[in-house]
Scaffold this active site. Structure first.
Site, PDB file in Angstrom:
ATOM      1  N   HIS A 477       0.890  -1.201   0.160  1.00 50.15           N
ATOM      2  CA  HIS A 477      -0.165   0.165  -0.124  1.00 50.15           C
ATOM      3  C   HIS A 477       0.805   1.421  -0.081  1.00 50.15           C
ATOM      4  O   HIS A 477       0.568   2.240  -0.911  1.00 50.15           O
ATOM      5  CB  HIS A 477      -0.657   0.026   1.174  1.00 50.15           C
ATOM      6  CG  HIS A 477      -1.664   1.215   1.295  1.00 50.15           C
ATOM      7  ND1 HIS A 477      -1.266   2.582   2.401  1.00 50.15           N
ATOM      8  CD2 HIS A 477      -3.029   1.598   0.638  1.00 50.15           C
ATOM      9  CE1 HIS A 477      -2.588   3.488   1.913  1.00 50.15           C
ATOM     10  NE2 HIS A 477      -3.515   2.510   0.941  1.00 50.15           N
ATOM     11  N   CYS A 869       2.756  35.661 -18.754  1.00 48.47           N
ATOM     12  CA  CYS A 869       3.941  35.311 -18.622  1.00 48.47           C
ATOM     13  C   CYS A 869       3.476  35.177 -16.894  1.00 48.47           C
ATOM     14  O   CYS A 869       4.244  35.569 -15.506  1.00 48.47           O
ATOM     15  CB  CYS A 869       5.068  36.407 -18.341  1.00 48.47           C
ATOM     16  SG  CYS A 869       3.849  37.764 -17.749  1.00 48.47           S
TER      17      CYS A 869
END
Ligand code: ADP
Ligand code: MG
Ligand code: MG
Length: 914
Positions: A477, A869
């Site tokens: 897991h 940007c």
């Protein structure tokens, strides 16, 4: 009348003819598991027969408040009878009972989230029937006790520990180490004990249907068992950990899960039986070797639970009783890869030498493995380059830029485990998920140390920098989840003897004892554990990443039907520019000049802003000019002939000034200490000036282009620094630098007109001074809604447009980024008012403004270059929208995001061309 089909069969009929109704393409109806079980049947692979109840049935059931849609139960009943006919066995049959598993399976794989019940159909009579059939009491009582245990835990919510405790006690009494060694008598006793636990812990008022003679009884009727189990799977769709997993992975809540009811194959029928999980290639390195674990004489989750130590899949063939099955498995690996053209993850069981396939899906993998597999598969001719580029998850690339140990000498290894998920982490040891969440919440990096993790540990795993387990293999897991999250993980550190209650670890073979709060370092790439803190460093681009990115570049830069998709970088200093060039940035899309004013230069700008003395101010400006020119020289040289977009000074001035409160404190201290009046007066005057500059809403205040009108000397100085740096390089070094000037926070056309003429004047002066020709474009940064609305007017005076989507998001929403993200955006996300944080992934409203502004801009200048940007330039989802919807020419992002943006841009281009 509702005639929606709710049940789909898979597997063979009585004559062995395939009656499969579904296929791999029916993911959203049958869930991943059901769809792929159907697909494997179609491929002629050995799959135990069964049927799948659709995801839509789960949605209908949950939506109606846990009420079955009309006719669905009848349809399930019919499918059950049909399965009994096909298998030639009946549920609950006292002579030869059919047993089934009830398995959840959502459209997206959710490891460990939903629960499976095995051996359903067993009751006291069926158990006797099964003994008659198999002559194997051990197997039957083992199956029955497992069933009661799982059914109680998964379906009825009885604490699993009660059963584990009973098992442990039984092992102690019997003097054996593993469950498999228990005698059939022990197991029979366990069955009775387990029924007792059931009786004691299931409430009669919650389950009146289970009450017999006034007492709750373990349900003996397989039909009741089946219905309760299916309802529990449906219910588990909305349990806390499933919801958390979906949230983390952006999986919608309204898909529902399917339920697969499937005839059992028995992996616990002695030494010719086994169960296992495997990948067709190594999911950590991507190497083309089989990878996995198996366990002899075991069932289901035993392999991943890490309860017993598993064996590597390569060793299976060396057991004569399993050799045939091992050969079949190898053949099936090949069939699956050829069919799915991808690395597959499979679950299988061998029943007395015969192999049964129980699951397949596209295997999860590390970023390293994803690259390697994609490149290998192109070379093997399984996929083309475009598919390879499409397959890499840009978000996963981040893993490759994950930290690693930064040491010249080999670190002092305390212990070793399995390299389960790459990257290194350093933090305080915590032993529980709650402690991990708490300490991480206090801002302390932690490493979660556990015997093994289970789905309840998800929160702690998310909070931790890294995960260490002392038990369990690479498919445990902890390993699977950590790889999925991209968190460093070292598994199976067997030398760690963990006492979670006492919060300490004894390291076997040493006298080291580690306690909660001690620092350790783990390296999930190598499996090394070190006591204390090892310095970390970021990783480099690997050869495989270069290859994939070069393929991505070919795709995104082709002119094709649309324009090339360019990627630039936001860089404020030569070091970042250098780094970004290595990462493949094509140009600098944003160079923030104010960052050049920090550090020891802060005083210079302060004396410019605060001084009354003209001479002093001029001197400050002159030194700023000198240092800025020096910065630009380095920057332009580094970038050579690539564009460098320099933004004029932008932030509110107070960001460069002393904090008035600390100044006040300083004055008070000096006063108390009896400092000279003159010194005090000067400081007080300074405080008054700073106070006079304070604004209520600095983000909406004197900043951006507005500064250039209030302090006209600033832009003159900055443009001079830019132009003269370029001029020097041209004149003295024969270079061809390409600076561009960008005016921030423009809202009026007139602002742009005046700024542009100021800039051009300076540029012309400098050109004349140095005797060189200077071609320095002047563009506008669009980050206010008004500017977007007037983009056509503004564009007439701008050589390019670049969108600052951070500010544009703030101003479009009227959200202050400084506060919104901590104050109310989390609540908006939680209440689903917002689907995503608009500062991370561009909002559709903001995107529409960008799209419209690009269109308006190009309506007056068809060839106008438009870019972005903001932080969105590094977010894959935003990148897709910005290129494909808004039509920008480039995105610009921080250096470490450049590889991500290159890949995301290529994927956007592929989506656009499709
Ligand atoms: P998960 O989604 O957690 O992987 P599964 O439904 O795949 O859960 O079940 C877990 C394990 O249970 C499987 O890997 C397999 O070993 C076992 N299992 C499920 N169904 C059957 C079956 N019909 N016969 C034998 N084993 C089964
Ligand atoms: Mg499971
Ligand atoms: Mg499974």
């Amino acid at each position: 009348m509702n005639d929606e089909k709710r049940v789909y069969r898979f597997g063979g009929d009585e004559q062995g003819r395939d009656v499969t109704e579904g296929s791999a393409s029916m993911n959203y109806v049958l869930g991943g598991k059901g769809a792929n079980l159907a697909e494997m049947c179609r491929l002629g692979l050995p799959v135990p027969g069964g049927f799948t109840i659709t995801c839509q049935t789960c949605v209908a059931y949950s939506g109606a408040g846990d009420v079955w849609p009309l006719g669905a139960l009848d349809e399930i009943d019919e499918a059950t009878r049909d399965l009994e006919r096909r298998m030639g066995r009946k549920l609950g049959d006292p002579d030869d009972p059919l047993l089934v598993s009830v398995r959840s399976g959502a459209p997206f794989s959710m490891p460990g989230m939903m629960d499976t019940v095995l051996n359903l159909g067993l009751n006291d009579e069926a158990a006797r029937g099964l003994i008659k059939q198999t002559q194997d009491e051990h197997f039957v009582w083992d199956s029955y006790r497992r069933f009661i245990q799982m059914f109680s835990d998964v379906v009825m919510g009885v604490d699993a520990e009660l059963f584990e405790n009973a098992l442990t006690e039984k092992r102690l009494v019997a003097g054996v180490k593993s469950d498999a060694e228990l005698s059939s008598g022990d197991l029979f006793e366990l069955v009775e004990e387990f029924k007792g636990i059931f009786q004691e812990h299931v409430s009669a008022s919650d389950h009146p249907e289970l009450v017999v003679d006034g007492k709750v009884m373990f349900p003996q009727d397989p039909a009741v068992q089946l219905r309760l189990a299916i309802e529990a799977v449906f219910g588990s769709w909305m349990n806390e950990r499933a919801c958390l997993y979906r949230k983390r992975n952006g999986i919608p809540d309204d898909l529902g899960t399917a339920v697969n009811v499937q005839a059992m194959a028995y992996g616990n029928k002695g030494d010719s039986s086994a169960t296992g999980v495997a990948f067709t290639r190594d999911p950590a390195s991507g190497e083309n070797v089989r990878y996995g674990d198996f366990l002899i004489n075991a069932q289901g989750e035993d392999v991943v639970a890490g309860i017993r130590n598993t064996q590597p899949i390569q060793e299976m063939g060396s057991y004569p009783a399993l050799a045939d099955a091992a050969r079949d498995l190898e053949r099936i690996f090949q069939i699956l890869e050829a069919h799915y053209r991808d690395m597959m993850d499979i679950e299988f069981t061998i029943e007395q030498g015969k192999l049964w396939m129980l699951q397949t899906r596209v295997g999860k993998r590390t970023a390293t493995a994803a690259l390697r597999i994609a490149i290998d598969m192109v070379e093997e001719g399984l996929i083309d380059r475009e598919t390879a580029v499409r397959r890499i998850d840009p978000a996963q690339l981040d893993q490759l830029l994950h930290p690693q140990f930064n040491t010249h000498t080999a670190p002092d290894v305390l212990a070793r485990g399995l390299n389960a998920s790459p990257g290194a982490a350093v933090g305080e040891i915590v032993f529980s998920s709650d402690d991990a969440v708490r300490r991480a919440g206090e801002g302390v990096p932690v490493v979660l140390v556990r015997w093994e993790t289970n789905p309840d540990d998800l929160k702690g795993m998310v909070a931790a920098e890294g995960i260490l387990t002392s038990h369990g293999g690479k498919t445990s897991h902890a390993a699977v989840i950590a790889r999925g999250m991209g968190a460093p993980c070292v598994c199976g550190v067997e030398a760690f003897r963990i006492d979670a209650a006492a919060k300490e670890v004894h390291v076997e073979g040493t006298d080291v004892v580690l306690r909660e709060g001690d620092i350790i370092s783990i390296d999930g790439t190598t499996g090394i554990v070190v006591a204390g803190a090892v310095p970390l460093k970021r990783a480099e681009l690997t050869g495989d990443l270069e290859t994939i990115l070069s393929w991505a570049d070919e795709i995104r830069l082709q002119p094709g039907s649309t324009h090339p998709y360019h990627v630039r970088v936001n860089a404020d200093n030569p070091e970042d520019a250098e780094l970004a060039l290595g990462f493949g940035a094509e140009a600098i899309g944003l160079c923030r000049t104010e960052h050049m004013f920090l550090g020891d230069r802060k005083e210079i700008i302060q004396s410019f802003i605060l001084s009354d003395d003209e001479q002093e101010r001029q001197a400050a400006l002159d030194s700023l000019l000198t240092v800025q020119r020096r910065d630009f020289l380095k920057m332009f040289k580094t970038m050579d002939d690539r564009d460098v977009v320099v933004r004029l000074i932008d932030p509110p001035l107070h960001e460069f000034l002393d904090d008035p409160r600390s100044l006040e404190v300083r004055i008070a201290r000096l006063e108390a200490a009896g400092a000279p009046a003159e010194e005090l007066e000067a400081l007080k005057a300074r405080l008054r000036r700073i106070d006079g500059m304070a604004e209520m809403n600095p983000m909406l205040g004197l900043r951006g282009v507005r500064l250039s009108f209030v302090f006209p000397e600033l832009p003159l100085m900055q443009v001079r620094a830019i132009a003269s740096a370029a001029a020097l390089l041209i004149r003295d070094e024969g270079l061809a630098p390409k600076p561009e000037v960008m005016v921030p926070l423009v809202s009026l056309e007139s602002e742009q007109v005046q700024m542009r003429s100021i800039c051009e004047q300076v540029i012309d002066e400098v050109a004349a001074e140095y005797g060189v020709a200077l071609d320095i474009p002047v563009g506008t940064m669009l980050e206010l809604p008004r500017a977007c609305l007037m983009a056509d007017a503004i564009a007439q005076h701008a050589d390019f447009l670049c969108f600052g989507t951070n500010d544009l998001t703030q101003t479009t929403f009227g959200f202050s980024r400084d506060d919104a993200e901590s104050k109310f955006i989390p609540i908006y996300l939680h209440n689903k008012l917002l689907e995503r944080n608009p500062f991370e992934t561009i909002d559709e409203g903001v995107l529409e403004l960008v799209r419209m502004a690009v269109e308006k801009g190009r309506s007056v200048k068809p060839e106008l270059t438009c870019g972005v940007c903001g932080e969105h330039g590094g977010d894959p989802e935003s990148i897709k929208g910005l290129f494909n919807v808004a039509g920008v020419d480039y995105v610009s992002c921080s250096p470490y995001r450049v590889p991500v943006a290159r890949l995301a841009a290529a994927q956007a281009k592929l989506a656009e061309m499709a």
